[in-house]
Motif scaffolding. Structure first.
Motif, short mmCIF file in Angstrom:
data_model
loop_
_atom_site.label_atom_id
_atom_site.label_comp_id
_atom_site.label_asym_id
_atom_site.label_seq_id
_atom_site.Cartn_x
_atom_site.Cartn_y
_atom_site.Cartn_z
N SER A 225 -20.81 -0.65 27.98
CA SER A 225 -19.39 -0.37 27.76
C SER A 225 -18.97 -0.83 26.36
N GLY A 228 -19.95 1.51 23.65
CA GLY A 228 -19.09 2.67 23.53
C GLY A 228 -17.99 2.50 22.50
N ASN A 229 -17.76 1.25 22.06
CA ASN A 229 -16.74 0.98 21.04
C ASN A 229 -17.34 0.43 19.75
N ARG A 238 -22.23 6.67 20.80
CA ARG A 238 -21.24 5.78 21.43
C ARG A 238 -20.24 6.56 22.26
N ARG A 242 -19.56 6.11 26.18
CA ARG A 242 -18.20 5.86 26.68
C ARG A 242 -17.81 6.89 27.74
#
Length: 356
Positions: A225, A228-229, A238, A242
């Protein structure tokens, strides 16, 4: 599903095959559906009011709302995967190759991305969606509310899309990097699950597959998670991670509810036998694919003895067990919530696998 390689070659577990079950029901009832597939559960298993995690699915599911993730050129400082999530990239013997062979480090990250995408695509297609089909068509032997059956169709769409965007991104990476994936046709977790099913009594085989799906859909790792950022990871990668995480949050909630329905319909004796199988299913999913990593290292030109040393240092038993315990905390809580860990022998089995 029929004819898929590996675990499901020849429909070896037809107890979960919707087509097979529907044909059998038709034959038993003279063409009328006399089963309870569309009936809400009653008694212990149907006492809860189902609150769907998919109330905004038509607006928010990635298969309906997200654009195709296209791999563009990487900017300075961007990688194909978060290096801190690739154990091999941080090992001194591999990191030491960066000066002599600068392309090796990038190749390590690319190959890890391939492994992640292949794992995702095959898990969703070969394992999860088999069980989801059974729920959707009412052939799995577990009574659930009609709304849960409808939501299973949504999960099926999600998982099929996750497999698609994983395969799509892998193809884009191959074109951009010319690095071959060189992965086994049958993923290691499937091989391990197949071996476990071969040891499983026939009356528990279908239930064991269902339990594996519940495990796979309720394990949680914050690391992906966070990736993803991560602006240091290629945008297409990414964003794909996400997208997957957003959908899987709903799936987790669904299978936690499904577990309660399932558990309420098992006899006490079957509950105990089933619970004893869960710790090994968790470890089948979480333990590293050591043979694959060792083969990869040898492919970089290192001697096999060095490869064995590297994997031993990367994956000591204590670290592998600690990781399994960490990502399985919520899964263990779900099984504890239905009383699965009230049995002393079951608790001992969870502890033996390092999960308590």
């Amino acid at each position: 599903m029929c004819g898929t390689v590996g675990l499901f070659m020849g429909c070896s577990a037809v107890s979960l095959c919707p087509k097979q079950a529907l044909f059998a029901r038709r034959d038993d009832t003279g063409g009328n559906d006399g089963g309870d597939a569309g009936r809400d559960g009653d008694g212990e298993d149907g006492a809860q009011t189902y609150v769907s995690p998919f109330r905004t699915w038509y607006e928010r599911a990635t298969v309906r709302s997200a654009e195709r993730r296209r791999l563009g050129p990487l900017t300075d400082g961007q990688d194909f995967f978060a290096p801190e999530l690739v154990p091999l990239a941080g090992h001194p013997l591999i990191a030491g190759l960066r000066g002599e062979r600068p392309g090796v480090y990038r190749e390590v990250l690319v190959r890890h991305l391939y492994r992640y995408l292949d794992f995702t695509a095959k898990l969703e297609h070969l394992v999860v969606n088999r069980t989801v089909l059974g729920i959707a068509h009412g052939t799995i032997g577990v009574r659930v509310p009609e709304a849960m059956r409808l939501d299973a169709f949504k999960i099926y769409c999600d998982e099929a899309y996750h497999a698609l965007f994983s395969a799509d991104l892998a193809a884009q990476v191959r074109e951009a990097t010319e690095v071959r994936a060189d992965l086994a046709q049958v993923p290691y977790f499937v091989t391990r699950l197949e071996r476990f099913l071969e040891e499983t009594p026939d009356d528990l085989a279908a239930l064991t597959e269902i339990l594996f799906v519940i495990v796979s859909e309720t394990l949680i790792t914050a690391q992906l998670s966070e990736m993803g950022n991560d602006r240091n990871v290629a945008p297409a990668v990414r964003e794909t991670v996400r997208d997957h995480a957003l959908d899987e949050g709903r799936h987790h909630a669904y299978f936690a509810i499904f577990l309660r329905h399932l558990w309420g319909q098992l006899t006490p004796a079957t509950r105990r036998r089933a619970a004893l199988r869960v710790p090994r299913l968790i470890r089948i999913f979480t333990d590293p694919d050591v043979p694959s990593v060792e083969k990869e290292i040898v492919g970089y030109g290192l001697p096999r003895d060095d490869a064995k040393q590297i994997v031993a240092e990367l994956f000591p038993d204590a670290s592998v067990t600690a990781y399994a315990k960490s990502v399985a905390q919520q899964t263990v809580r779900h099984f504890a919530s239905v009383g699965a860990l009230d049995d002393e022998q079951v608790r001992a089995e969870f502890a033996a696998y390092g999960l308590l």
